[in-house]
Design an enzyme around this catalytic site. Structure first.
Site, PDB file in Angstrom:
ATOM      1  N   TYR A 161      14.310 -42.130  39.438  1.00 53.70           N
ATOM      2  CA  TYR A 161      14.746 -41.417  38.215  1.00 53.70           C
ATOM      3  C   TYR A 161      16.113 -40.774  38.453  1.00 53.70           C
ATOM      4  CZ  TYR A 161      14.994 -37.494  34.902  1.00 53.70           C
ATOM      5  OH  TYR A 161      15.413 -36.586  33.964  1.00 53.70           O
ATOM      6  N   LYS A 165      19.797 -41.287  36.599  1.00 53.97           N
ATOM      7  CA  LYS A 165      20.547 -40.189  35.958  1.00 53.97           C
ATOM      8  C   LYS A 165      21.969 -40.114  36.516  1.00 53.97           C
ATOM      9  CE  LYS A 165      17.903 -39.629  33.030  1.00 53.97           C
ATOM     10  NZ  LYS A 165      18.148 -39.495  31.594  1.00 53.97           N
TER      11      LYS A 165
HETATM   12  N1  LIG Z   1      13.658 -31.351  30.193  1.00 50.06           N
HETATM   13  C1  LIG Z   1      14.340 -31.234  31.319  1.00 50.06           C
HETATM   14  O1  LIG Z   1      14.102 -30.318  32.129  1.00 50.06           O
HETATM   15  C2  LIG Z   1      15.447 -32.209  31.644  1.00 50.06           C
HETATM   16  C3  LIG Z   1      16.243 -31.944  32.767  1.00 50.06           C
HETATM   17  C4  LIG Z   1      17.274 -32.825  33.060  1.00 50.06           C
HETATM   18  C5  LIG Z   1      17.513 -33.922  32.266  1.00 50.06           C
HETATM   19  N2  LIG Z   1      16.720 -34.172  31.192  1.00 50.06           N
HETATM   20  C6  LIG Z   1      16.986 -35.366  30.395  1.00 50.06           C
HETATM   21  O2  LIG Z   1      16.950 -35.046  29.023  1.00 50.06           O
HETATM   22  C7  LIG Z   1      16.385 -36.120  28.275  1.00 50.06           C
HETATM   23  C8  LIG Z   1      15.233 -35.622  27.413  1.00 50.06           C
HETATM   24  O3  LIG Z   1      14.348 -34.848  28.157  1.00 50.06           O
HETATM   25  P1  LIG Z   1      13.091 -34.132  27.464  1.00 50.06           P
HETATM   26  O4  LIG Z   1      12.567 -33.172  28.467  1.00 50.06           O
HETATM   27  O5  LIG Z   1      13.425 -33.693  26.095  1.00 50.06           O
HETATM   28  O6  LIG Z   1      12.076 -35.355  27.397  1.00 50.06           O
HETATM   29  P2  LIG Z   1      10.719 -35.549  26.602  1.00 50.06           P
HETATM   30  O7  LIG Z   1      10.256 -34.245  26.032  1.00 50.06           O
HETATM   31  O8  LIG Z   1       9.797 -36.270  27.504  1.00 50.06           O
HETATM   32  O9  LIG Z   1      11.248 -36.512  25.467  1.00 50.06           O
HETATM   33  C9  LIG Z   1      11.657 -37.789  25.774  1.00 50.06           C
HETATM   34  C10 LIG Z   1      11.878 -38.536  24.473  1.00 50.06           C
HETATM   35  O10 LIG Z   1      12.083 -39.916  24.749  1.00 50.06           O
HETATM   36  C11 LIG Z   1      11.112 -40.679  24.040  1.00 50.06           C
HETATM   37  N3  LIG Z   1      10.770 -41.843  24.846  1.00 50.06           N
HETATM   38  C12 LIG Z   1      10.274 -41.850  26.110  1.00 50.06           C
HETATM   39  N4  LIG Z   1      10.033 -43.119  26.488  1.00 50.06           N
HETATM   40  C13 LIG Z   1      10.399 -43.914  25.453  1.00 50.06           C
HETATM   41  C14 LIG Z   1      10.355 -45.315  25.226  1.00 50.06           C
HETATM   42  N5  LIG Z   1       9.872 -46.160  26.135  1.00 50.06           N
HETATM   43  N6  LIG Z   1      10.783 -45.800  24.035  1.00 50.06           N
HETATM   44  C15 LIG Z   1      11.230 -44.956  23.072  1.00 50.06           C
HETATM   45  N7  LIG Z   1      11.291 -43.622  23.236  1.00 50.06           N
HETATM   46  C16 LIG Z   1      10.866 -43.103  24.406  1.00 50.06           C
HETATM   47  C17 LIG Z   1       9.951 -39.731  23.801  1.00 50.06           C
HETATM   48  O11 LIG Z   1       9.218 -40.023  22.643  1.00 50.06           O
HETATM   49  P3  LIG Z   1       7.887 -40.922  22.563  1.00 50.06           P
HETATM   50  O12 LIG Z   1       6.956 -40.403  23.604  1.00 50.06           O
HETATM   51  O13 LIG Z   1       7.419 -40.709  21.163  1.00 50.06           O
HETATM   52  O14 LIG Z   1       8.324 -42.310  22.816  1.00 50.06           O
HETATM   53  C18 LIG Z   1      10.691 -38.424  23.553  1.00 50.06           C
HETATM   54  O15 LIG Z   1      11.141 -38.360  22.219  1.00 50.06           O
HETATM   55  C19 LIG Z   1      15.987 -37.181  29.288  1.00 50.06           C
HETATM   56  O16 LIG Z   1      16.998 -38.161  29.338  1.00 50.06           O
HETATM   57  C20 LIG Z   1      15.929 -36.431  30.607  1.00 50.06           C
HETATM   58  O17 LIG Z   1      16.256 -37.261  31.688  1.00 50.06           O
HETATM   59  C21 LIG Z   1      15.688 -33.324  30.857  1.00 50.06           C
END
Ligand SMILES: NC(=O)c1ccc[n+]([C@@H]2O[C@H](COP(=O)([O-])OP(=O)(O)OC[C@H]3O[C@@H](n4cnc5c(N)ncnc54)[C@H](OP(=O)(O)O)[C@@H]3O)[C@@H](O)[C@H]2O)c1
Length: 280
Positions: A161, A165
């Site tokens: 992962y 990133k």
């Molecule tokens: N939250 C953190 O602490 C954090 C930290 C660093 C970076 N990030 C980055 O920020 C971004 C979002 O994070 P988040 O925490 O908001 O994630 P999240 O709550 O898990 O949301 C991820 C989104 O992507 C969708 N998704 C996942 N797999 C998919 C697939 N196969 N096809 C279509 N849609 C898909 C999910 O919706 P469905 O389940 O409905 O498909 C959801 O809308 C990511 O790129 C992550 O790497 C997050």
């Protein structure tokens, strides 16, 4: 509409695509872009939260919104996305969807890693190539790729992962210069721990989570949109910027990687087995 929002809509509209919009950071991006006057195509796997989001965006911001339920880890997922967009003039792309496999690298079957590669790298590559070309032809547009502090160095227990990133960050930074000259602003948003359903689903024991300073999704999105066009990448949050500077600039790389590895061992434990969440 305020002048700033009108300029934003002229430069980045009329349509924005948010991949991974059903919750968390993606939903926050969808709201922020709609508030700036862009129509939004919200993409994720689950139709129900997407439909609710699209209705809310239209009611609250008076824009047009479309919900597109598809699995971006499927080999034809992003091709279907691009063909569904053929009647929209897309001026903005946020690639927020991600899969995060947590646990020892070899505990995950190769198929899992390949799905992670698909959602986190191959699909955004295809989307940026397809939609970026039209933006360059029009002479304006914007693209945000989500990266993570975990990708600033190798990070144990999310090794693959974190590598994806890092890939997003480096791609966005290169394109910031290359496509910036053609009027398209590209940005890597290097987020730290952010309070989203995905983060909470992947969070370790509450005692460990409590030590991590969490940002709100809205604060991360605001900093990203403020940085767009100004720089190649942004690390939202002062504490995250300090942590990144400490790891990347002050510590020798070997020490930084070991420190991250020890932290991950403590948080998730090598015996915890593998988990899978939308992102993290
Ligand atoms: N939250 C953190 O602490 C954090 C930290 C660093 C970076 N990030 C980055 O920020 C971004 C979002 O994070 P988040 O925490 O908001 O994630 P999240 O709550 O898990 O949301 C991820 C989104 O992507 C969708 N998704 C996942 N797999 C998919 C697939 N196969 N096809 C279509 N849609 C898909 C999910 O919706 P469905 O389940 O409905 O498909 C959801 O809308 C990511 O790129 C992550 O790497 C997050």
């Amino acid at each position: 509409m305020a002048d700033g929002h009108r300029r934003f809509a002229d430069r980045y509209g009329p349509w924005a695509v948010v991949a991974g919009a059903s919750e968390g950071l993606g939903a926050a991006f969808a709201h922020a872009l709609a508030a700036r006057g862009l129509n939004v195509v919200a993409v994720a796997r689950r139709a129900e939260p997407l439909n609710a989001l699209a209705a809310e965006l239209e009611a609250r911001h008076g824009i047009q919104a479309r919900a597109l339920a598809l699995d971006l880890s499927a080999p034809d997922g992003v091709t279907r996305l691009l063909s569904d967009l053929s009647d929209c003039s897309v001026g903005f792309l946020v690639w927020n969807a991600a899969l995060s496999l947590i646990g020892p690298f070899l505990d995950q079957p190769l198929e899992g890693h390949l799905r992670e590669l698909e959602v986190n790298a191959r699909a955004p590559l295809t989307a940026v190539h397809g939609l970026g070309r039209a933006m360059v032809e029009r002479g304006h547009g914007g693209i945000i790729l989500m990266s993570s502090l975990s990708g600033m160095q190798g990070t144990a227990l999310v090794a693959h992962y974190a590598a994806t990133k890092a890939w997003n960050r480096v791609l966005a930074e290169g394109l910031w210069w290359e496509m910036g000259k053609q009027g398209v602003d590209v940005l890597a948003c290097v987020a730290g721990a952010t309070d989203t359903p995905g983060y909470r689903a992947s969070a370790p024991a509450a005692s460990e989570t409590a030590k991590v300073p969490l940002m709100s999704a809205e604060a991360v999105v605001d900093e990203a949109l403020d940085a767009l066009g100004q720089r190649p990448s942004v690390i939202p949050g002062q504490k995250n910027r300090w942590a990144a500077a400490f790891l990347a600039r002050l510590l020798p790389r070997r020490v930084a990687v070991r420190l991250m590895g020890r932290t991950m061992d403590r948080m998730y434990g090598t015996a915890a087995g593998s988990r899978q969440v939308g992102a993290g």
